[in-house]
Design an enzyme around this catalytic site. Sequence first.
Site, PDB file in Angstrom:
ATOM      1  N   GLY A  13       0.831  -1.208   0.000  1.00 43.30           N
ATOM      2  CA  GLY A  13       0.000   0.000   0.000  1.00 43.30           C
ATOM      3  C   GLY A  13       0.859   1.249   0.000  1.00 43.30           C
ATOM      4  O   GLY A  13       0.503   2.283  -0.589  1.00 43.30           O
ATOM      5  N   ASN A  14       2.032   1.146   0.639  1.00 42.35           N
ATOM      6  CA  ASN A  14       2.961   2.285   0.660  1.00 42.35           C
ATOM      7  C   ASN A  14       3.529   2.546  -0.729  1.00 42.35           C
ATOM      8  O   ASN A  14       3.864   3.675  -1.071  1.00 42.35           O
ATOM      9  CB  ASN A  14       4.132   1.998   1.607  1.00 42.35           C
ATOM     10  CG  ASN A  14       3.654   1.882   3.029  1.00 42.35           C
ATOM     11  OD1 ASN A  14       2.887   2.700   3.485  1.00 42.35           O
ATOM     12  ND2 ASN A  14       4.090   0.841   3.713  1.00 42.35           N
ATOM     13  N   LYS A 130       0.841  -2.779  13.560  1.00 44.78           N
ATOM     14  CA  LYS A 130       0.687  -2.501  12.123  1.00 44.78           C
ATOM     15  C   LYS A 130       0.570  -1.002  11.880  1.00 44.78           C
ATOM     16  O   LYS A 130      -0.411  -0.367  12.287  1.00 44.78           O
ATOM     17  CB  LYS A 130      -0.564  -3.227  11.602  1.00 44.78           C
ATOM     18  CG  LYS A 130      -0.811  -3.045  10.127  1.00 44.78           C
ATOM     19  CD  LYS A 130       0.180  -3.811   9.307  1.00 44.78           C
ATOM     20  CE  LYS A 130       0.295  -3.250   7.914  1.00 44.78           C
ATOM     21  NZ  LYS A 130       1.508  -3.659   7.229  1.00 44.78           N
ATOM     22  N   LYS A 209      -0.095  -7.713   4.749  1.00 39.88           N
ATOM     23  CA  LYS A 209      -0.425  -8.273   3.432  1.00 39.88           C
ATOM     24  C   LYS A 209       0.661  -9.216   2.910  1.00 39.88           C
ATOM     25  O   LYS A 209       0.361 -10.113   2.109  1.00 39.88           O
ATOM     26  CB  LYS A 209      -0.710  -7.176   2.408  1.00 39.88           C
ATOM     27  CG  LYS A 209       0.483  -6.366   1.966  1.00 39.88           C
ATOM     28  CD  LYS A 209       1.003  -6.730   0.623  1.00 39.88           C
ATOM     29  CE  LYS A 209       2.276  -6.009   0.241  1.00 39.88           C
ATOM     30  NZ  LYS A 209       3.188  -5.462   1.219  1.00 39.88           N
ATOM     31  N   LYS A 271       8.385  -8.968   5.045  1.00 43.98           N
ATOM     32  CA  LYS A 271       8.515  -9.424   3.648  1.00 43.98           C
ATOM     33  C   LYS A 271       9.449 -10.631   3.587  1.00 43.98           C
ATOM     34  O   LYS A 271       9.183 -11.622   2.897  1.00 43.98           O
ATOM     35  CB  LYS A 271       9.068  -8.290   2.767  1.00 43.98           C
ATOM     36  CG  LYS A 271       8.143  -7.088   2.691  1.00 43.98           C
ATOM     37  CD  LYS A 271       8.665  -6.042   1.752  1.00 43.98           C
ATOM     38  CE  LYS A 271       8.035  -4.682   2.000  1.00 43.98           C
ATOM     39  NZ  LYS A 271       6.633  -4.647   2.374  1.00 43.98           N
TER      40      LYS A 271
HETATM   41  N1  LIG Z   1      -2.097  -4.449   5.101  1.00 45.71           N
HETATM   42  C1  LIG Z   1      -0.807  -4.160   4.790  1.00 45.71           C
HETATM   43  O1  LIG Z   1       0.138  -4.908   5.046  1.00 45.71           O
HETATM   44  O2  LIG Z   1      -0.634  -2.948   4.148  1.00 45.71           O
HETATM   45  P1  LIG Z   1       0.768  -2.269   3.730  1.00 45.71           P
HETATM   46  O3  LIG Z   1       1.465  -3.207   2.802  1.00 45.71           O
HETATM   47  O4  LIG Z   1       0.356  -0.994   3.053  1.00 45.71           O
HETATM   48  O5  LIG Z   1       1.517  -2.009   4.984  1.00 45.71           O
END
Ligand SMILES: NC(=O)OP(=O)(O)O
Length: 309
Positions: A13-14, A130, A209, A271
């Site tokens: 999302g970033n 988070k 995610k 990751k």
């Molecule tokens: N939900 C989540 O992990 O979002 P980001 O990748 O934006 O942190």
Amino acid sequence: MPNKPILLIAFGGNALIKKGQSGTASQQLSNLTAPLEQLAKLSRDYRIVITHGNGPQVGNLLLQQEACSEVPTMPLEIIGAMTQGQIGYMIESTLDTSLMFLGIEDKRFVTLITYVVVDDNDPGFANPTKPIGPFYSPEDADKVPYTLKMTDKGLRRVVASPRPKTIVERHEIKQLVDMDFIVICCGGGGIPVIRHGRKFTGVEAVIDKDLASSVLASEIRADLFVIATDVSGAYIDWGKDGQALLKSLSVEELREYSRQGQFPSGSMDPKVRAIAEFVEKTGNRGVICNLDDITEAIAGRSGTQVTRA
Ligand SMILES: NC(=O)OP(=O)(O)O
């Protein structure tokens, strides 16, 4: 075609909102163009699943909800579901344009609302980690009514983030993939739910995610799992003079660097753990790369390449 390899690619999302951007719709749509042009081309050779984060977007929507007293505020898991529609729409419309420019008119795609099962006893509920929404200055820390934590990129609001256990719609996703749909799913790590027999109850949290994508990649037996983000891969000595990109390594070597604390806990370490879990479970290749280098990384010429041996 069912005999094409399955590529599961996760966008942060970033990465949809670049450093210094406020995150307008036009900025996010523009940022999606380069990665989706690459995926549109790759759809000739791969069955593709796209997952995505929602950290900035879910935090921004939550702030909008809290700023308005005229209508009810929705719980966090429903705001997470909103981001699956919001970002899914932006991915679909950009992908549609890319496919059209390439003359690939027959490719079908779909965004799927996705539940992800978590454990109601997960320690993540008691210890919010988070990061969501915008960044704050240290002066703001006393003025806001919610928990802020310092991340490797700055001060941000944090919420609970339980570990994903299984993807409820995994069979539907696999069937759509086998029909050669490009499937956009598991948005924002999925809508966190607790299972009581046949019933699911949403819980206020945001799932990582990368970890949810790893679970899905293993459950649908993806041939290749790629995490595309805003840096070129996993680095050792990040932020120091001698920082070095890890180009190709075994999953054991990657785990050892993680144990040494080489990767920032709120960003690269999840990751790395997500890729390691996938490679260990399936024996297939995992890659961390920049959003602009997806094609090169899939060809093995860019990013961090992780294999079992
Ligand atoms: N939900 C989540 O992990 O979002 P980001 O990748 O934006 O942190």
